[in-house]
Design a protein around this motif. Structure first.
Motif, mmCIF file in Angstrom:
data_model
loop_
_atom_site.group_PDB
_atom_site.id
_atom_site.type_symbol
_atom_site.label_atom_id
_atom_site.label_comp_id
_atom_site.label_asym_id
_atom_site.label_seq_id
_atom_site.Cartn_x
_atom_site.Cartn_y
_atom_site.Cartn_z
ATOM 1 N N ARG A 172 0.894 -1.214 0.085
ATOM 2 C CA ARG A 172 -0.031 0.039 -0.052
ATOM 3 C C ARG A 172 0.850 1.232 0.028
ATOM 4 O O ARG A 172 1.949 1.179 0.516
ATOM 5 N N VAL A 194 -5.156 6.380 -0.770
ATOM 6 C CA VAL A 194 -4.362 5.319 -0.427
ATOM 7 C C VAL A 194 -4.528 4.398 -1.559
ATOM 8 O O VAL A 194 -5.748 3.842 -1.910
ATOM 9 N N SER A 231 -3.573 0.388 -3.162
ATOM 10 C CA SER A 231 -3.149 -0.874 -2.890
ATOM 11 C C SER A 231 -2.634 -1.682 -3.938
ATOM 12 O O SER A 231 -3.007 -1.299 -5.148
#
Length: 141
Positions: A98, A111, A113
Protein backbone atom coordinates in the motif's frame (compact mmCIF):
# COMPACT_ATOMS: atom_id res chain seq x y z
CA UNK A 1 -5.04 5.00 -16.07
CA UNK A 2 -4.20 7.43 -13.27
CA UNK A 3 -3.87 6.46 -9.59
CA UNK A 4 -6.65 8.94 -8.74
CA UNK A 5 -9.08 6.72 -10.65
CA UNK A 6 -8.48 3.62 -8.51
CA UNK A 7 -7.33 4.83 -5.08
CA UNK A 8 -9.38 4.66 -1.90
CA UNK A 9 -10.41 8.16 -0.87
CA UNK A 10 -12.02 7.27 2.47
CA UNK A 11 -8.77 7.28 4.45
CA UNK A 12 -8.42 7.23 8.21
CA UNK A 13 -5.38 9.12 9.44
CA UNK A 14 -3.56 8.33 12.68
CA UNK A 15 -1.87 10.96 14.81
CA UNK A 16 1.71 10.36 15.97
CA UNK A 17 0.58 11.09 19.54
CA UNK A 18 -2.34 8.66 19.40
CA UNK A 19 -2.03 5.42 21.37
CA UNK A 20 -1.39 2.23 19.45
CA UNK A 21 -4.41 0.68 21.19
CA UNK A 22 -6.61 3.41 19.72
CA UNK A 23 -5.13 2.88 16.26
CA UNK A 24 -5.58 -0.88 16.55
CA UNK A 25 -9.27 -0.34 17.41
CA UNK A 26 -9.67 2.00 14.44
CA UNK A 27 -8.07 -0.55 12.14
CA UNK A 28 -10.28 -3.28 13.50
CA UNK A 29 -13.45 -1.18 13.17
CA UNK A 30 -12.63 -0.23 9.58
CA UNK A 31 -11.24 -3.67 8.69
CA UNK A 32 -7.99 -2.16 7.44
CA UNK A 33 -4.34 -2.95 8.09
CA UNK A 34 -2.69 0.34 7.14
CA UNK A 35 -3.03 3.97 8.19
CA UNK A 36 -1.11 7.04 7.14
CA UNK A 37 0.15 9.11 10.08
CA UNK A 38 -0.39 12.84 9.79
CA UNK A 39 0.62 15.86 11.81
CA UNK A 40 -0.16 19.52 11.06
CA UNK A 41 -1.62 18.58 7.68
CA UNK A 42 1.48 16.67 6.59
CA UNK A 43 2.19 12.98 6.10
CA UNK A 44 4.84 12.03 8.70
CA UNK A 45 4.66 8.24 8.71
CA UNK A 46 2.63 5.11 8.24
CA UNK A 47 1.53 2.38 10.59
CA UNK A 48 0.40 -1.15 9.76
CA UNK A 49 -1.16 -3.98 11.67
CA UNK A 50 2.20 -5.73 11.26
CA UNK A 51 3.97 -2.77 12.91
CA UNK A 52 1.62 -3.16 15.87
CA UNK A 53 2.63 -6.80 16.25
CA UNK A 54 6.33 -6.75 15.34
CA UNK A 55 7.38 -3.36 16.71
CA UNK A 56 5.07 -3.13 19.71
CA UNK A 57 3.53 -6.36 20.95
CA UNK A 58 6.64 -8.47 20.28
CA UNK A 59 8.77 -5.92 22.15
CA UNK A 60 6.41 -5.84 25.14
CA UNK A 61 5.14 -2.31 24.55
CA UNK A 62 1.78 -1.44 26.07
CA UNK A 63 -1.34 -0.14 24.39
CA UNK A 64 -0.63 3.36 25.65
CA UNK A 65 2.54 3.55 23.52
CA UNK A 66 2.45 6.49 21.11
CA UNK A 67 2.19 5.74 17.40
CA UNK A 68 5.36 7.78 16.77
CA UNK A 69 7.40 5.15 18.65
CA UNK A 70 6.60 2.37 16.19
CA UNK A 71 5.48 4.04 12.95
CA UNK A 72 7.54 3.87 9.78
CA UNK A 73 9.00 7.32 9.29
CA UNK A 74 10.55 6.65 5.89
CA UNK A 75 7.32 7.35 4.05
CA UNK A 76 6.99 6.10 0.51
CA UNK A 77 4.16 7.64 -1.48
CA UNK A 78 2.94 8.25 -5.00
CA UNK A 79 1.19 11.11 -6.72
CA UNK A 80 -2.46 10.93 -7.68
CA UNK A 81 -1.66 11.90 -11.30
CA UNK A 82 0.86 9.09 -11.85
CA UNK A 83 0.09 6.14 -14.11
CA UNK A 84 -1.06 3.01 -12.27
CA UNK A 85 1.37 0.80 -14.18
CA UNK A 86 4.40 2.85 -13.07
CA UNK A 87 3.18 2.96 -9.45
CA UNK A 88 2.57 -0.82 -9.44
CA UNK A 89 6.13 -1.39 -10.69
CA UNK A 90 7.46 0.93 -7.99
CA UNK A 91 5.46 -0.91 -5.31
CA UNK A 92 7.09 -4.13 -6.45
CA UNK A 93 10.56 -2.61 -6.26
CA UNK A 94 9.85 -1.18 -2.80
CA UNK A 95 8.13 -4.40 -1.71
CA UNK A 96 5.11 -2.59 -0.29
CA UNK A 97 1.46 -3.49 -0.60
CA UNK A 98 0.00 0.00 0.00
CA UNK A 99 1.08 3.56 -0.63
CA UNK A 100 -0.31 6.87 0.52
CA UNK A 101 -1.38 9.01 -2.43
CA UNK A 102 -0.67 12.74 -2.40
CA UNK A 103 -1.39 15.66 -4.70
CA UNK A 104 1.41 17.83 -6.07
CA UNK A 105 1.22 19.97 -2.91
CA UNK A 106 2.04 16.74 -1.04
CA UNK A 107 -1.33 16.68 0.73
CA UNK A 108 -2.80 13.25 1.35
CA UNK A 109 -5.68 12.46 -1.01
CA UNK A 110 -5.99 8.67 -0.68
CA UNK A 111 -4.34 5.27 -0.44
CA UNK A 112 -3.63 2.84 -3.26
CA UNK A 113 -3.10 -0.87 -2.74
CA UNK A 114 -1.56 -3.51 -4.94
CA UNK A 115 -5.08 -4.98 -5.07
CA UNK A 116 -6.42 -1.71 -6.52
CA UNK A 117 -3.69 -1.87 -9.14
CA UNK A 118 -4.43 -5.55 -9.86
CA UNK A 119 -7.98 -4.69 -10.82
CA UNK A 120 -6.89 -1.81 -13.06
CA UNK A 121 -3.69 -3.16 -14.60
CA UNK A 122 -3.62 -6.94 -14.33
CA UNK A 123 -0.22 -7.46 -15.97
CA UNK A 124 1.85 -4.88 -14.11
CA UNK A 125 0.14 -5.52 -10.77
CA UNK A 126 0.80 -9.24 -11.08
CA UNK A 127 4.49 -8.58 -11.61
CA UNK A 128 4.53 -6.11 -8.72
CA UNK A 129 2.68 -8.52 -6.44
CA UNK A 130 5.25 -11.19 -7.25
CA UNK A 131 8.02 -8.82 -6.08
CA UNK A 132 6.07 -7.67 -3.01
CA UNK A 133 5.50 -11.28 -1.94
CA UNK A 134 9.24 -12.05 -1.87
CA UNK A 135 10.82 -12.27 1.59
CA UNK A 136 12.50 -9.08 2.74
CA UNK A 137 11.48 -5.52 2.15
CA UNK A 138 10.94 -2.51 4.36
CA UNK A 139 9.16 -4.34 7.19
CA UNK A 140 11.28 -7.51 7.28
CA UNK A 141 12.52 -8.38 10.73
Amino acid sequence: MKVSEIMSRDVRIASPDQSIADVARSMSDAEIGFMPVGEHGRLVGTITDRDLVVRALADGLGGDTAVRQIMSQDVKYCFEDEEVEAVARNMGQLQVRRLPVVNRDKRLTGVVSIGDAAVAEAGSAGAALNKVARPGGQHAQ
